[in-house]
Design a protein around this motif. Sequence first.
Motif, PDB file in Angstrom:
ATOM      1  N   SER A 141       0.850  -1.175   0.000  1.00 47.50           N
ATOM      2  CA  SER A 141       0.000   0.000   0.000  1.00 47.50           C
ATOM      3  C   SER A 141       0.893   1.234   0.000  1.00 47.50           C
ATOM      4  CB  SER A 141      -0.887  -0.021   1.239  1.00 47.50           C
ATOM      5  OG  SER A 141      -1.735   1.086   1.255  1.00 47.50           O
ATOM      6  N   LEU A 142       0.427   2.283  -0.644  1.00 48.30           N
ATOM      7  CA  LEU A 142       1.193   3.525  -0.704  1.00 48.30           C
ATOM      8  C   LEU A 142       0.216   4.686  -0.675  1.00 48.30           C
ATOM      9  CD1 LEU A 142       4.068   4.764  -1.143  1.00 48.30           C
ATOM     10  CD2 LEU A 142       3.522   4.776  -3.564  1.00 48.30           C
ATOM     11  N   SER A 143       0.472   5.656   0.189  1.00 49.63           N
ATOM     12  CA  SER A 143      -0.401   6.828   0.255  1.00 49.63           C
ATOM     13  C   SER A 143       0.215   7.973  -0.537  1.00 49.63           C
ATOM     14  CB  SER A 143      -0.628   7.252   1.702  1.00 49.63           C
ATOM     15  OG  SER A 143       0.566   7.708   2.279  1.00 49.63           O
ATOM     16  N   PHE A 144      -0.642   8.873  -0.980  1.00 57.16           N
ATOM     17  CA  PHE A 144      -0.175  10.060  -1.695  1.00 57.16           C
ATOM     18  C   PHE A 144      -1.209  11.163  -1.554  1.00 57.16           C
ATOM     19  CE2 PHE A 144      -2.757   7.824  -4.739  1.00 57.16           C
ATOM     20  CZ  PHE A 144      -3.417   8.805  -5.465  1.00 57.16           C
ATOM     21  N   GLU A 145      -0.753  12.399  -1.737  1.00 62.86           N
ATOM     22  CA  GLU A 145      -1.657  13.547  -1.781  1.00 62.86           C
ATOM     23  C   GLU A 145      -1.841  13.917  -3.236  1.00 62.86           C
ATOM     24  OE1 GLU A 145      -1.533  17.044   0.860  1.00 62.86           O
ATOM     25  OE2 GLU A 145       0.126  15.992   1.820  1.00 62.86           O
ATOM     26  N   LYS A 147      -2.361  16.631  -4.637  1.00 60.50           N
ATOM     27  CA  LYS A 147      -1.679  17.864  -5.005  1.00 60.50           C
ATOM     28  C   LYS A 147      -0.212  17.609  -5.371  1.00 60.50           C
ATOM     29  CE  LYS A 147      -2.994  21.756  -3.100  1.00 60.50           C
ATOM     30  NZ  LYS A 147      -3.239  22.811  -2.092  1.00 60.50           N
ATOM     31  N   HIS A 148       0.348  16.532  -4.821  1.00 56.11           N
ATOM     32  CA  HIS A 148       1.772  16.254  -5.020  1.00 56.11           C
ATOM     33  C   HIS A 148       2.046  15.002  -5.842  1.00 56.11           C
ATOM     34  CE1 HIS A 148       2.573  19.390  -2.135  1.00 56.11           C
ATOM     35  NE2 HIS A 148       1.784  18.792  -1.268  1.00 56.11           N
ATOM     36  N   GLY A 149       1.034  14.363  -6.374  1.00 58.14           N
ATOM     37  CA  GLY A 149       1.247  13.153  -7.151  1.00 58.14           C
ATOM     38  C   GLY A 149      -0.072  12.653  -7.712  1.00 58.14           C
ATOM     39  N   SER A 150       0.006  11.518  -8.383  1.00 58.42           N
ATOM     40  CA  SER A 150      -1.199  10.944  -8.974  1.00 58.42           C
ATOM     41  C   SER A 150      -1.265   9.457  -8.650  1.00 58.42           C
ATOM     42  CB  SER A 150      -1.193  11.136 -10.491  1.00 58.42           C
ATOM     43  OG  SER A 150      -0.215  10.307 -11.086  1.00 58.42           O
ATOM     44  N   GLU A 151      -2.417   8.878  -8.911  1.00 52.37           N
ATOM     45  CA  GLU A 151      -2.593   7.444  -8.677  1.00 52.37           C
ATOM     46  C   GLU A 151      -1.661   6.638  -9.578  1.00 52.37           C
ATOM     47  OE1 GLU A 151      -6.123   4.212  -9.249  1.00 52.37           O
ATOM     48  OE2 GLU A 151      -6.687   6.128  -8.341  1.00 52.37           O
ATOM     49  N   THR A 152      -1.486   7.074 -10.802  1.00 54.28           N
ATOM     50  CA  THR A 152      -0.609   6.357 -11.731  1.00 54.28           C
ATOM     51  C   THR A 152       0.832   6.378 -11.246  1.00 54.28           C
ATOM     52  OG1 THR A 152      -2.081   6.887 -13.562  1.00 54.28           O
ATOM     53  CG2 THR A 152       0.154   6.220 -14.129  1.00 54.28           C
ATOM     54  N   GLU A 153       1.301   7.538 -10.775  1.00 52.57           N
ATOM     55  CA  GLU A 153       2.670   7.626 -10.242  1.00 52.57           C
ATOM     56  C   GLU A 153       2.821   6.740  -9.010  1.00 52.57           C
ATOM     57  OE1 GLU A 153       3.044  11.783  -9.443  1.00 52.57           O
ATOM     58  OE2 GLU A 153       3.353  12.316 -11.545  1.00 52.57           O
ATOM     59  N   ALA A 154       1.810   6.745  -8.139  1.00 54.13           N
ATOM     60  CA  ALA A 154       1.852   5.918  -6.937  1.00 54.13           C
ATOM     61  C   ALA A 154       1.859   4.428  -7.298  1.00 54.13           C
ATOM     62  CB  ALA A 154       0.670   6.233  -6.029  1.00 54.13           C
ATOM     63  N   PHE A 155       1.066   4.043  -8.297  1.00 55.40           N
ATOM     64  CA  PHE A 155       1.057   2.645  -8.750  1.00 55.40           C
ATOM     65  C   PHE A 155       2.449   2.225  -9.222  1.00 55.40           C
ATOM     66  CE2 PHE A 155       1.194   0.639 -12.983  1.00 55.40           C
ATOM     67  CZ  PHE A 155       1.126  -0.685 -12.586  1.00 55.40           C
ATOM     68  N   ARG A 156       3.062   3.061 -10.047  1.00 53.13           N
ATOM     69  CA  ARG A 156       4.398   2.722 -10.571  1.00 53.13           C
ATOM     70  C   ARG A 156       5.422   2.596  -9.446  1.00 53.13           C
ATOM     71  NH1 ARG A 156       4.096   6.591 -15.877  1.00 53.13           N
ATOM     72  NH2 ARG A 156       2.902   5.133 -17.133  1.00 53.13           N
ATOM     73  N   GLU A 157       5.358   3.525  -8.485  1.00 57.10           N
ATOM     74  CA  GLU A 157       6.290   3.473  -7.359  1.00 57.10           C
ATOM     75  C   GLU A 157       6.069   2.213  -6.519  1.00 57.10           C
ATOM     76  OE1 GLU A 157       7.413   5.983  -3.326  1.00 57.10           O
ATOM     77  OE2 GLU A 157       6.364   7.019  -4.949  1.00 57.10           O
ATOM     78  N   LEU A 158       4.811   1.887  -6.258  1.00 55.98           N
ATOM     79  CA  LEU A 158       4.498   0.699  -5.455  1.00 55.98           C
ATOM     80  C   LEU A 158       4.920  -0.577  -6.174  1.00 55.98           C
ATOM     81  CD1 LEU A 158       3.266  -0.525  -2.925  1.00 55.98           C
ATOM     82  CD2 LEU A 158       1.024  -0.400  -4.031  1.00 55.98           C
ATOM     83  N   ALA A 159       4.650  -0.661  -7.466  1.00 55.86           N
ATOM     84  CA  ALA A 159       5.040  -1.855  -8.239  1.00 55.86           C
ATOM     85  C   ALA A 159       6.556  -2.024  -8.236  1.00 55.86           C
ATOM     86  CB  ALA A 159       4.513  -1.753  -9.665  1.00 55.86           C
TER      87      ALA A 159
END
Length: 180
Positions: A141-145, A147-159
Amino acid sequence: MTLLESLQTVRDPRRSQGQRYPLNVLLTLMLMGTMAGRIGYRSVARFCKQFETELKQMFGLAHGVPSHVTLSKTIEAVDIGEFNDALNQWSKSQVNDYKDVAVAFDGKAVKSSVSDGTSKTQNFIAFVNAYCHDREMVIGSLSFESKHGSETEAFRELATTLELEGAIFTLDARHDSKKP
């Protein structure tokens, strides 16, 4: 690695004086209550009270189960990033090989975290979760705001963090993009 061992890596923000419960036990009780469908500190405290005999024996709670005040003051002081890292570390230790394993990624906004909701620059806190179908559990799991990121960026980082080499990903239409 057990969940309790993994949660020992979370830094305890409390003073050492007067601590009745180890932090990893409090965090585990919150997780147990939440997984049992209890939402909020009072509800989790009622869950703990309902199963007090079993929880006292399981965790060696000499002072009984914690109150909702103890849970709320402690949990609100914990660094959410450290907590999330500890959960991801434990989850990752539960799956050894991702070859041909289906992992579903999905993002969800946290209720009541929206600020500036009527403007174009609204901000909210969200989580991207990786669910392993074969193990029937969230493995990261990865949280993000927003304003500072997107779901796609968070998905890539988590993967990338989970090192899911050989896994089969499923994503919703939000991730459909012509960009690589």
